[in-house]
Design an enzyme around this catalytic site. Structure first.
Site, mmCIF file in Angstrom:
data_model
loop_
_atom_site.group_PDB
_atom_site.id
_atom_site.type_symbol
_atom_site.label_atom_id
_atom_site.label_comp_id
_atom_site.label_asym_id
_atom_site.label_seq_id
_atom_site.Cartn_x
_atom_site.Cartn_y
_atom_site.Cartn_z
ATOM 1 N N ASN A 63 45.511 -33.063 33.140
ATOM 2 C CA ASN A 63 45.182 -32.614 31.792
ATOM 3 C C ASN A 63 44.763 -31.152 31.897
ATOM 4 O O ASN A 63 43.676 -30.846 32.389
ATOM 5 C CB ASN A 63 44.046 -33.472 31.224
ATOM 6 C CG ASN A 63 43.581 -32.972 29.871
ATOM 7 O OD1 ASN A 63 44.155 -32.019 29.324
ATOM 8 N ND2 ASN A 63 42.562 -33.594 29.331
ATOM 9 N N ASN A 90 52.323 -23.346 30.033
ATOM 10 C CA ASN A 90 53.207 -23.757 28.933
ATOM 11 C C ASN A 90 52.657 -24.912 28.092
ATOM 12 O O ASN A 90 53.022 -25.051 26.929
ATOM 13 C CB ASN A 90 54.566 -24.155 29.533
ATOM 14 C CG ASN A 90 55.450 -24.859 28.541
ATOM 15 O OD1 ASN A 90 56.052 -24.232 27.666
ATOM 16 N ND2 ASN A 90 55.523 -26.195 28.625
ATOM 17 N N SER A 142 53.038 -17.601 20.913
ATOM 18 C CA SER A 142 53.934 -17.976 19.811
ATOM 19 C C SER A 142 53.988 -16.825 18.821
ATOM 20 O O SER A 142 53.021 -16.047 18.721
ATOM 21 C CB SER A 142 53.389 -19.222 19.107
ATOM 22 O OG SER A 142 54.031 -19.404 17.861
ATOM 23 N N TYR A 155 46.174 -23.467 15.661
ATOM 24 C CA TYR A 155 47.264 -23.137 16.588
ATOM 25 C C TYR A 155 47.434 -21.614 16.703
ATOM 26 O O TYR A 155 47.530 -21.071 17.809
ATOM 27 C CB TYR A 155 48.544 -23.802 16.069
ATOM 28 C CG TYR A 155 49.755 -23.662 16.958
ATOM 29 C CD1 TYR A 155 49.914 -24.466 18.091
ATOM 30 C CD2 TYR A 155 50.758 -22.741 16.665
ATOM 31 C CE1 TYR A 155 51.043 -24.346 18.891
ATOM 32 C CE2 TYR A 155 51.887 -22.622 17.452
ATOM 33 C CZ TYR A 155 52.024 -23.430 18.567
ATOM 34 O OH TYR A 155 53.144 -23.312 19.357
ATOM 35 N N ALA A 157 45.251 -19.293 16.089
ATOM 36 C CA ALA A 157 44.091 -18.709 16.780
ATOM 37 C C ALA A 157 44.220 -18.913 18.287
ATOM 38 O O ALA A 157 43.935 -18.005 19.079
ATOM 39 C CB ALA A 157 42.799 -19.337 16.254
ATOM 40 N N SER A 158 44.655 -20.101 18.690
ATOM 41 C CA SER A 158 44.803 -20.364 20.131
ATOM 42 C C SER A 158 45.867 -19.449 20.733
ATOM 43 O O SER A 158 45.696 -18.923 21.834
ATOM 44 C CB SER A 158 45.145 -21.834 20.388
ATOM 45 O OG SER A 158 46.485 -22.140 20.021
ATOM 46 N N LYS A 159 46.953 -19.241 20.003
ATOM 47 C CA LYS A 159 48.056 -18.430 20.540
ATOM 48 C C LYS A 159 47.726 -16.941 20.509
ATOM 49 O O LYS A 159 48.212 -16.177 21.347
ATOM 50 C CB LYS A 159 49.345 -18.730 19.759
ATOM 51 C CG LYS A 159 49.837 -20.177 19.919
ATOM 52 C CD LYS A 159 50.142 -20.512 21.365
ATOM 53 C CE LYS A 159 50.762 -21.884 21.544
ATOM 54 N NZ LYS A 159 51.016 -22.219 22.960
ATOM 55 N N ILE A 188 61.720 -22.871 18.055
ATOM 56 C CA ILE A 188 62.527 -23.414 19.151
ATOM 57 C C ILE A 188 62.731 -24.915 18.919
ATOM 58 O O ILE A 188 61.774 -25.626 18.553
ATOM 59 C CB ILE A 188 61.843 -23.169 20.526
ATOM 60 C CG1 ILE A 188 61.424 -21.697 20.686
ATOM 61 C CG2 ILE A 188 62.745 -23.627 21.683
ATOM 62 C CD1 ILE A 188 62.535 -20.676 20.659
HETATM 63 P P1 NAI Z 1 56.555 -30.237 23.500
HETATM 64 O O1 NAI Z 1 55.564 -30.934 22.654
HETATM 65 O O2 NAI Z 1 57.993 -30.649 23.432
HETATM 66 O O3 NAI Z 1 56.101 -30.269 25.037
HETATM 67 C C1 NAI Z 1 54.782 -29.951 25.421
HETATM 68 C C2 NAI Z 1 54.465 -30.641 26.734
HETATM 69 O O4 NAI Z 1 53.099 -30.330 27.050
HETATM 70 C C3 NAI Z 1 54.595 -32.163 26.666
HETATM 71 O O5 NAI Z 1 55.295 -32.648 27.796
HETATM 72 C C4 NAI Z 1 53.144 -32.630 26.654
HETATM 73 O O6 NAI Z 1 52.940 -33.905 27.236
HETATM 74 C C5 NAI Z 1 52.478 -31.524 27.483
HETATM 75 N N1 NAI Z 1 51.035 -31.489 27.232
HETATM 76 C C6 NAI Z 1 50.376 -31.622 26.051
HETATM 77 N N2 NAI Z 1 49.060 -31.570 26.244
HETATM 78 C C7 NAI Z 1 48.861 -31.398 27.574
HETATM 79 C C8 NAI Z 1 47.711 -31.278 28.400
HETATM 80 N N3 NAI Z 1 46.471 -31.339 27.886
HETATM 81 N N4 NAI Z 1 47.880 -31.104 29.735
HETATM 82 C C9 NAI Z 1 49.111 -31.062 30.266
HETATM 83 N N5 NAI Z 1 50.247 -31.175 29.550
HETATM 84 C C10 NAI Z 1 50.115 -31.329 28.213
HETATM 85 O O7 NAI Z 1 56.394 -28.682 23.148
HETATM 86 P P2 NAI Z 1 57.384 -27.443 23.336
HETATM 87 O O8 NAI Z 1 58.032 -27.173 22.035
HETATM 88 O O9 NAI Z 1 58.205 -27.603 24.550
HETATM 89 O O10 NAI Z 1 56.305 -26.271 23.552
HETATM 90 C C11 NAI Z 1 55.955 -25.759 24.818
HETATM 91 C C12 NAI Z 1 55.038 -24.560 24.610
HETATM 92 O O11 NAI Z 1 55.716 -23.576 23.825
HETATM 93 C C13 NAI Z 1 53.753 -24.902 23.859
HETATM 94 O O12 NAI Z 1 52.687 -24.131 24.378
HETATM 95 C C14 NAI Z 1 54.069 -24.472 22.440
HETATM 96 O O13 NAI Z 1 52.917 -24.169 21.717
HETATM 97 C C15 NAI Z 1 54.925 -23.248 22.694
HETATM 98 N N6 NAI Z 1 55.775 -22.873 21.581
HETATM 99 C C16 NAI Z 1 56.708 -23.743 21.075
HETATM 100 C C17 NAI Z 1 57.483 -23.365 20.004
HETATM 101 C C18 NAI Z 1 58.523 -24.245 19.411
HETATM 102 O O14 NAI Z 1 59.095 -23.848 18.377
HETATM 103 N N7 NAI Z 1 58.840 -25.405 19.975
HETATM 104 C C19 NAI Z 1 57.323 -22.047 19.375
HETATM 105 C C20 NAI Z 1 56.327 -21.218 19.990
HETATM 106 C C21 NAI Z 1 55.584 -21.637 21.056
#
Ligand code: NAI
Length: 247
Positions: A63, A90, A142, A155, A157-159, A188
Protein backbone atom coordinates in the site's frame (compact mmCIF):
# COMPACT_ATOMS: atom_id res chain seq x y z
CA UNK A 1 17.53 -0.68 -25.89
CA UNK A 2 17.21 2.53 -23.90
CA UNK A 3 17.03 1.12 -20.35
CA UNK A 4 19.38 -1.86 -20.46
CA UNK A 5 21.04 -2.55 -17.11
CA UNK A 6 18.71 -0.25 -15.19
CA UNK A 7 16.27 -1.29 -12.46
CA UNK A 8 12.88 0.40 -12.16
CA UNK A 9 10.15 0.45 -9.53
CA UNK A 10 6.65 1.17 -10.86
CA UNK A 11 3.91 1.62 -8.25
CA UNK A 12 0.28 0.72 -8.95
CA UNK A 13 1.35 -1.39 -11.92
CA UNK A 14 -1.32 -4.10 -11.86
CA UNK A 15 -3.27 -2.37 -14.60
CA UNK A 16 -3.72 0.82 -16.62
CA UNK A 17 -0.88 3.28 -17.09
CA UNK A 18 1.45 1.58 -14.57
CA UNK A 19 1.12 -1.75 -16.36
CA UNK A 20 1.90 -0.15 -19.73
CA UNK A 21 4.98 1.53 -18.21
CA UNK A 22 6.24 -1.77 -16.77
CA UNK A 23 5.88 -3.51 -20.16
CA UNK A 24 7.54 -0.71 -22.12
CA UNK A 25 10.41 -0.50 -19.60
CA UNK A 26 10.94 -4.27 -19.82
CA UNK A 27 10.94 -4.08 -23.62
CA UNK A 28 13.68 -1.46 -23.30
CA UNK A 29 15.77 -3.86 -21.20
CA UNK A 30 15.03 -2.65 -17.66
CA UNK A 31 14.51 -5.01 -14.74
CA UNK A 32 11.22 -4.08 -13.11
CA UNK A 33 9.78 -4.28 -9.61
CA UNK A 34 6.05 -3.70 -9.75
CA UNK A 35 3.87 -2.92 -6.76
CA UNK A 36 0.14 -2.87 -6.16
CA UNK A 37 -2.30 -3.26 -3.28
CA UNK A 38 -2.73 -7.01 -3.84
CA UNK A 39 -0.80 -9.54 -5.87
CA UNK A 40 -3.49 -11.81 -7.32
CA UNK A 41 -3.34 -14.37 -10.14
CA UNK A 42 -3.65 -11.62 -12.77
CA UNK A 43 -0.63 -9.81 -11.38
CA UNK A 44 1.34 -13.06 -11.13
CA UNK A 45 0.50 -13.75 -14.79
CA UNK A 46 1.70 -10.24 -15.62
CA UNK A 47 4.91 -10.85 -13.65
CA UNK A 48 5.48 -14.02 -15.72
CA UNK A 49 4.79 -12.09 -18.94
CA UNK A 50 7.43 -9.52 -17.97
CA UNK A 51 9.97 -12.21 -17.14
CA UNK A 52 9.18 -13.74 -20.55
CA UNK A 53 10.52 -10.56 -22.17
CA UNK A 54 13.95 -11.64 -20.89
CA UNK A 55 14.46 -9.26 -17.99
CA UNK A 56 14.01 -9.81 -14.25
CA UNK A 57 10.61 -8.81 -12.89
CA UNK A 58 8.95 -9.28 -9.52
CA UNK A 59 5.61 -8.15 -8.11
CA UNK A 60 5.31 -6.86 -4.54
CA UNK A 61 2.15 -6.26 -2.51
CA UNK A 62 2.31 -2.80 -1.00
CA UNK A 63 0.00 0.00 0.00
CA UNK A 64 1.89 3.02 -1.31
CA UNK A 65 0.03 5.28 1.10
CA UNK A 66 1.56 3.50 4.11
CA UNK A 67 4.95 4.85 5.22
CA UNK A 68 6.28 1.77 7.06
CA UNK A 69 5.10 -0.66 4.38
CA UNK A 70 6.87 1.41 1.76
CA UNK A 71 10.16 1.35 3.67
CA UNK A 72 9.86 -2.43 3.99
CA UNK A 73 8.99 -3.08 0.36
CA UNK A 74 11.78 -0.85 -0.95
CA UNK A 75 14.26 -2.67 1.32
CA UNK A 76 13.04 -5.96 -0.18
CA UNK A 77 13.36 -4.60 -3.72
CA UNK A 78 16.90 -3.32 -3.10
CA UNK A 79 17.86 -6.71 -1.63
CA UNK A 80 16.38 -8.53 -4.63
CA UNK A 81 17.61 -6.25 -7.43
CA UNK A 82 20.71 -4.65 -5.88
CA UNK A 83 19.96 -1.18 -7.27
CA UNK A 84 17.15 1.28 -8.10
CA UNK A 85 17.77 3.60 -11.03
CA UNK A 86 14.19 4.60 -11.86
CA UNK A 87 11.17 5.19 -9.63
CA UNK A 88 7.76 5.79 -11.18
CA UNK A 89 5.25 6.99 -8.60
CA UNK A 90 2.13 6.00 -10.51
CA UNK A 91 -0.34 4.63 -7.91
CA UNK A 92 -3.41 6.84 -7.72
CA UNK A 93 -7.12 6.94 -7.03
CA UNK A 94 -10.08 9.27 -7.55
CA UNK A 95 -12.96 10.03 -5.23
CA UNK A 96 -14.70 12.69 -7.27
CA UNK A 97 -17.54 14.86 -6.08
CA UNK A 98 -18.36 18.51 -5.58
CA UNK A 99 -16.88 20.13 -2.47
CA UNK A 100 -20.37 20.37 -1.01
CA UNK A 101 -20.57 16.56 -0.87
CA UNK A 102 -16.90 15.79 -0.29
CA UNK A 103 -16.29 14.10 3.06
CA UNK A 104 -13.14 14.30 5.14
CA UNK A 105 -12.53 10.61 4.32
CA UNK A 106 -12.68 11.31 0.57
CA UNK A 107 -10.16 14.12 0.98
CA UNK A 108 -7.79 12.17 3.24
CA UNK A 109 -7.85 8.99 1.12
CA UNK A 110 -6.98 10.78 -2.12
CA UNK A 111 -4.22 12.87 -0.53
CA UNK A 112 -2.75 9.77 1.14
CA UNK A 113 -2.73 7.54 -1.93
CA UNK A 114 -1.82 10.15 -4.53
CA UNK A 115 0.49 12.53 -2.67
CA UNK A 116 1.82 10.92 0.49
CA UNK A 117 2.75 7.82 -1.53
CA UNK A 118 5.11 9.97 -3.60
CA UNK A 119 6.83 11.17 -0.43
CA UNK A 120 6.92 7.60 0.94
CA UNK A 121 8.56 6.01 -2.09
CA UNK A 122 10.91 8.88 -2.91
CA UNK A 123 12.16 8.93 0.68
CA UNK A 124 12.58 5.17 0.69
CA UNK A 125 14.70 5.06 -2.51
CA UNK A 126 16.66 8.20 -1.69
CA UNK A 127 19.55 6.51 0.11
CA UNK A 128 20.11 3.97 -2.66
CA UNK A 129 20.02 6.64 -5.38
CA UNK A 130 22.35 8.90 -3.37
CA UNK A 131 24.85 6.04 -3.01
CA UNK A 132 24.63 5.33 -6.73
CA UNK A 133 24.86 9.03 -7.58
CA UNK A 134 22.24 8.30 -10.18
CA UNK A 135 18.47 8.20 -10.38
CA UNK A 136 15.40 9.28 -12.30
CA UNK A 137 12.16 9.80 -10.40
CA UNK A 138 8.96 10.21 -12.40
CA UNK A 139 5.79 11.31 -10.64
CA UNK A 140 2.37 10.84 -12.22
CA UNK A 141 0.56 14.14 -11.85
CA UNK A 142 -2.35 15.18 -14.09
CA UNK A 143 -3.50 18.07 -16.24
CA UNK A 144 -6.05 18.80 -13.51
CA UNK A 145 -3.13 19.32 -11.10
CA UNK A 146 -2.02 22.12 -13.41
CA UNK A 147 -5.40 23.68 -14.20
CA UNK A 148 -7.89 22.41 -11.58
CA UNK A 149 -11.24 20.74 -12.26
CA UNK A 150 -14.69 21.14 -10.75
CA UNK A 151 -15.66 18.00 -8.84
CA UNK A 152 -12.04 16.98 -8.28
CA UNK A 153 -10.78 19.36 -5.57
CA UNK A 154 -9.13 16.52 -3.64
CA UNK A 155 -7.60 14.90 -6.75
CA UNK A 156 -6.45 18.23 -8.26
CA UNK A 157 -4.88 19.28 -4.96
CA UNK A 158 -3.01 15.97 -4.70
CA UNK A 159 -1.75 16.26 -8.28
CA UNK A 160 -0.73 19.92 -7.83
CA UNK A 161 1.09 18.88 -4.63
CA UNK A 162 3.02 16.33 -6.66
CA UNK A 163 4.27 19.11 -8.94
CA UNK A 164 5.58 21.16 -5.98
CA UNK A 165 7.24 18.07 -4.55
CA UNK A 166 8.80 17.20 -7.92
CA UNK A 167 10.32 20.64 -8.41
CA UNK A 168 11.66 20.70 -4.84
CA UNK A 169 13.27 17.26 -5.09
CA UNK A 170 14.83 18.18 -8.44
CA UNK A 171 16.50 21.14 -6.69
CA UNK A 172 17.41 19.19 -3.56
CA UNK A 173 18.93 16.11 -5.19
CA UNK A 174 20.17 17.53 -8.50
CA UNK A 175 23.75 17.88 -7.25
CA UNK A 176 23.82 14.09 -6.77
CA UNK A 177 22.72 13.42 -10.35
CA UNK A 178 19.20 12.48 -9.28
CA UNK A 179 16.56 13.87 -11.61
CA UNK A 180 12.89 14.31 -10.75
CA UNK A 181 10.14 15.10 -13.25
CA UNK A 182 6.36 14.91 -13.38
CA UNK A 183 4.11 13.75 -16.17
CA UNK A 184 0.70 15.37 -16.48
CA UNK A 185 -1.49 13.05 -18.53
CA UNK A 186 -4.72 14.39 -19.95
CA UNK A 187 -7.65 12.10 -20.60
CA UNK A 188 -6.24 8.57 -20.81
CA UNK A 189 -8.43 5.55 -21.55
CA UNK A 190 -8.08 3.23 -18.52
CA UNK A 191 -10.31 1.68 -15.87
CA UNK A 192 -10.02 4.95 -13.91
CA UNK A 193 -11.71 6.93 -16.70
CA UNK A 194 -14.06 4.05 -17.63
CA UNK A 195 -15.90 4.96 -14.41
CA UNK A 196 -17.13 8.17 -16.10
CA UNK A 197 -20.35 8.16 -18.14
CA UNK A 198 -20.12 7.82 -21.92
CA UNK A 199 -21.47 11.34 -22.25
CA UNK A 200 -18.69 12.78 -20.06
CA UNK A 201 -16.06 10.75 -21.95
CA UNK A 202 -17.34 11.95 -25.35
CA UNK A 203 -17.46 15.49 -24.06
CA UNK A 204 -13.81 15.28 -22.99
CA UNK A 205 -12.75 13.79 -26.34
CA UNK A 206 -14.53 16.59 -28.20
CA UNK A 207 -12.59 19.24 -26.23
CA UNK A 208 -9.19 17.65 -26.94
CA UNK A 209 -7.45 19.12 -30.00
CA UNK A 210 -6.25 15.64 -31.04
CA UNK A 211 -9.93 14.58 -30.77
CA UNK A 212 -9.38 11.41 -28.73
CA UNK A 213 -8.33 10.13 -25.35
CA UNK A 214 -4.73 9.00 -25.00
CA UNK A 215 -3.57 5.44 -24.42
CA UNK A 216 -1.54 4.15 -21.46
CA UNK A 217 1.20 3.28 -23.96
CA UNK A 218 1.47 6.93 -25.02
CA UNK A 219 2.07 7.93 -21.39
CA UNK A 220 4.57 5.07 -21.03
CA UNK A 221 6.56 6.36 -24.02
CA UNK A 222 6.99 9.71 -22.26
CA UNK A 223 8.21 7.78 -19.19
CA UNK A 224 10.86 6.02 -21.30
CA UNK A 225 12.20 9.42 -22.32
CA UNK A 226 12.37 10.67 -18.71
CA UNK A 227 13.75 7.38 -17.36
CA UNK A 228 16.47 6.99 -19.98
CA UNK A 229 19.69 8.76 -20.81
CA UNK A 230 17.81 10.65 -23.54
CA UNK A 231 16.84 13.15 -20.82
CA UNK A 232 20.01 13.49 -18.72
CA UNK A 233 19.66 17.30 -18.62
CA UNK A 234 15.89 17.36 -18.01
CA UNK A 235 14.82 17.76 -14.37
CA UNK A 236 12.17 19.62 -12.39
CA UNK A 237 9.81 19.63 -15.38
CA UNK A 238 6.16 18.81 -15.93
CA UNK A 239 5.62 17.04 -19.23
CA UNK A 240 2.01 17.28 -20.37
CA UNK A 241 0.86 14.23 -22.31
CA UNK A 242 -2.59 15.47 -23.17
CA UNK A 243 -3.21 15.84 -26.90
CA UNK A 244 -2.85 19.64 -26.53
CA UNK A 245 -5.80 19.76 -24.12
CA UNK A 246 -3.85 21.76 -21.55
CA UNK A 247 -2.45 24.60 -23.62
P1 NAI B 1 -6.10 2.74 -12.61
O1 NAI B 1 -7.14 2.95 -11.59
O2 NAI B 1 -6.44 2.01 -13.87
O3 NAI B 1 -4.81 2.04 -11.96
C1 NAI B 1 -4.26 2.50 -10.74
C2 NAI B 1 -3.53 1.35 -10.07
O4 NAI B 1 -3.04 1.86 -8.81
C3 NAI B 1 -4.43 0.15 -9.77
O5 NAI B 1 -3.78 -1.05 -10.14
C4 NAI B 1 -4.63 0.24 -8.26
O6 NAI B 1 -4.83 -1.01 -7.63
C5 NAI B 1 -3.30 0.88 -7.83
N1 NAI B 1 -3.44 1.49 -6.50
C6 NAI B 1 -4.47 2.22 -6.00
N2 NAI B 1 -4.22 2.57 -4.74
C7 NAI B 1 -3.01 2.06 -4.42
C8 NAI B 1 -2.21 2.07 -3.25
N3 NAI B 1 -2.62 2.68 -2.12
N4 NAI B 1 -1.00 1.44 -3.27
C9 NAI B 1 -0.59 0.81 -4.38
N5 NAI B 1 -1.29 0.75 -5.52
C10 NAI B 1 -2.49 1.38 -5.54
O7 NAI B 1 -5.53 4.20 -12.95
P2 NAI B 1 -4.74 4.77 -14.21
O8 NAI B 1 -5.70 5.48 -15.08
O9 NAI B 1 -3.85 3.74 -14.78
O10 NAI B 1 -3.87 5.92 -13.49
C11 NAI B 1 -2.52 5.75 -13.12
C12 NAI B 1 -2.00 7.09 -12.62
O11 NAI B 1 -2.14 8.08 -13.65
C13 NAI B 1 -2.76 7.62 -11.41
O12 NAI B 1 -1.86 8.29 -10.54
C14 NAI B 1 -3.72 8.62 -12.02
O13 NAI B 1 -4.11 9.60 -11.11
C15 NAI B 1 -2.87 9.18 -13.15
N6 NAI B 1 -3.63 9.81 -14.21
C16 NAI B 1 -4.57 9.10 -14.92
C17 NAI B 1 -5.29 9.73 -15.91
C18 NAI B 1 -6.31 9.02 -16.73
O14 NAI B 1 -6.98 9.71 -17.53
N7 NAI B 1 -6.49 7.71 -16.63
C19 NAI B 1 -5.09 11.15 -16.22
C20 NAI B 1 -4.08 11.78 -15.42
C21 NAI B 1 -3.39 11.12 -14.45
Amino acid sequence: MLLKGKTAIVTGAARGIGKAIAIKFAQQGANVAITDLAIDDNVLAFEAELNGIGIKAKAFASNAANYEETQTVVDEIVKEFGQVDILVNNAGITKDTLLMRMTEEMWDAVIAVNLKSVFNFTKAVQRTMLKQRNGSIINMSSVVGVSGNAGQANYSASKAGIIGFTKSIAKELGSRNIRCNAIAPGFIITEMTAKLSEEVRNDWAEKIPLKRGGTPEEVADACIFLASDLSTYVSGQVLNVCGAMNT
